[in-house]
Write a protein that holds these residues in place. Sequence first.
Motif, PDB file in Angstrom:
ATOM      1  N   GLU A 111       4.148  46.108  56.893  1.00  0.00           N
ATOM      2  CA  GLU A 111       4.242  44.656  56.697  1.00  0.00           C
ATOM      3  C   GLU A 111       3.873  44.285  55.262  1.00  0.00           C
ATOM      4  N   SER A 112       2.812  44.919  54.743  1.00  0.00           N
ATOM      5  CA  SER A 112       2.371  44.640  53.371  1.00  0.00           C
ATOM      6  C   SER A 112       3.418  45.073  52.354  1.00  0.00           C
ATOM      7  N   LEU A 113       3.985  46.271  52.546  1.00  0.00           N
ATOM      8  CA  LEU A 113       5.013  46.775  51.622  1.00  0.00           C
ATOM      9  C   LEU A 113       6.285  45.929  51.694  1.00  0.00           C
ATOM     10  N   LEU A 114       6.591  45.431  52.892  1.00  0.00           N
ATOM     11  CA  LEU A 114       7.771  44.584  53.060  1.00  0.00           C
ATOM     12  C   LEU A 114       7.600  43.251  52.341  1.00  0.00           C
ATOM     13  N   VAL A 115       6.424  42.632  52.502  1.00  0.00           N
ATOM     14  CA  VAL A 115       6.186  41.318  51.902  1.00  0.00           C
ATOM     15  C   VAL A 115       6.056  41.414  50.379  1.00  0.00           C
ATOM     16  N   ARG A 116       5.332  42.429  49.902  1.00  0.00           N
ATOM     17  CA  ARG A 116       5.054  42.517  48.466  1.00  0.00           C
ATOM     18  C   ARG A 116       6.184  43.162  47.673  1.00  0.00           C
ATOM     19  N   TRP A 117       6.735  44.263  48.206  1.00  0.00           N
ATOM     20  CA  TRP A 117       7.702  45.051  47.428  1.00  0.00           C
ATOM     21  C   TRP A 117       9.088  45.093  48.047  1.00  0.00           C
ATOM     22  N   LYS A 118       9.296  44.391  49.171  1.00  0.00           N
ATOM     23  CA  LYS A 118      10.599  44.366  49.858  1.00  0.00           C
ATOM     24  C   LYS A 118      11.059  45.774  50.255  1.00  0.00           C
ATOM     25  N   MET A 119      10.102  46.613  50.612  1.00  0.00           N
ATOM     26  CA  MET A 119      10.431  47.980  51.041  1.00  0.00           C
ATOM     27  C   MET A 119      11.008  47.944  52.453  1.00  0.00           C
ATOM     28  N   PRO A 120      12.186  48.509  52.666  1.00  0.00           N
ATOM     29  CA  PRO A 120      12.786  48.498  54.011  1.00  0.00           C
ATOM     30  C   PRO A 120      11.887  49.214  55.014  1.00  0.00           C
ATOM     31  N   ARG A 121      11.704  48.586  56.167  1.00  0.00           N
ATOM     32  CA  ARG A 121      10.833  49.188  57.175  1.00  0.00           C
ATOM     33  C   ARG A 121      11.358  50.535  57.677  1.00  0.00           C
TER      34      ARG A 121
END
Length: 534
Positions: free
Chosen positions: A367-377
Amino acid sequence: MAKRSSSKPSESLQFAVQVVQGRWFTVFASFLIMAGAGATYLFGVYSKQIKSALGYDQSTLNLLGFFKDLGANVGVLSGLIVTGKIAKPKVWQMCMYICIGANSQNFANTGALVTCVKNFPESRGVMLGLLKGFTGLSGAMFNQIYLALYGNDSKSLVLLIAWLPAALSVVFVYTIRPMKAVRQPNELRVFYHFLYISIALALFLMVMTIMQKQIAFSQAAYSGSVAVVCVFLFLPLGIAIREELLLWNLKKQPVDPPMEVAVQKPEANEQPKTEKAEKIETPCFAEICNKPPRGEDYTILQALLSVDMLILFIATLCGLGSSLTAVDNLGQIGESLGYPTKTISSFVSLVSIWNFFGRVFSGFVSESLLVRWKMPRPLMMTLVLMLSSVGHLLIAFPAPGSVYVASVIIGFSFGAQLPLLFAIISELFGLKYYSTLFNCGQLASPLGSYILNVKVTGMLYDREALKVLASKGMTRSSVKELVCIGSQCYRLSFSILAAVTFFGALVSLVLVTRTREFYKSDIYKKFREESEDL
């Protein structure tokens, strides 16, 4: 004075009702229900009792493991069988009993998990990680409870996991319901407080597992351990009350009356109705082919027949199928390598505890990587599957202490996959039919378990065991229980599991490529627009 004293109980009662009917109490109740919904992870502890009591070979035992994986818990009937209370059933009857009892976890998942995701749509990754995390800890908690109540009697464990989860569900089922999504400024901070409590519980269980391996605990010591576990389980209730108290005080503050604003309606207000009527008249096949953009609400058939769901299904079949196979065979793996029963129980507890860490890690970190860096889950799923391959190889080629490391790796990676799977399905296909879609998505798990556990691992284990018997000049009819001892028992099967899991990682990379642009967008925008601000 009489009026004032009578108003205080009235206010207290109103506040108590608000707490029980609030979103945060729903979260607390869901934690308890999910904490009782992970008894499947204890199959490695009592599977040897089923095998010896009923004289099964490994293939038959793994067939039972497959039916167990269709749901959650082993039912009351199978508990009576293992404890010798009713006559020995046929294999198909055992499969039916376990399959019926196992459906309970699907009900717990659908009721508690789906409701909480809909109540907290912008924190779904965090919510899924916490809920599935408590399920991951379930095995270690049940291990402590059964040692406190029954001692080292794994037969009684089967009856414990039949009645305790049902009791939890009956008590809290009426408090779990969908509510209007509300944007609370400190929402993420509250979830972190829940996380700290759950991590403290996991660490306590891990310390207890290690100490119980080194020191002989008395019944009273086990009871004290269970008392501490219960305190940790009810600490989230204090957080729920605290948050509801903040909302209670906020509601009591005076609010300026809103100004009336006249809004002129557009003249062509019949247009949307016409469009809706046209949409209803669209043929079924055309509707399936005309899929909405990712993130919008798909119909059930649109989602199930999409390429994204197919890719996700294959990756889940490879990943979760292999992990479930490893978890279900943990008892026999320990036995084949010469570990005592108490140590095998420690392996199961390690899988359960690190299962928890994997779930909360994948939920919060993705969730943090998605919100901050737009990393695909899905990229997180790829990394987790690659890690899982390493765990399988450690069992295929064991070294001193490698099973401990493998238990940690497999538990972590197994736990991490589930919140990722559920979150990806909710993000790609919407929440309208989420309860149906996530249950369809996780059907890949028992299917993979059947192929890899029953048809691969069980058959290869029995083949090795028959070789050992043949070398002693004996046949299958000479022994009641077919047992294989030695590192060769699981070498080929877990080498295959490692290769299958790595293939699943490569398949998930295709989904990463397909969804990269979607995850670069603001996927939670529509939920912010629909929710109410406090």
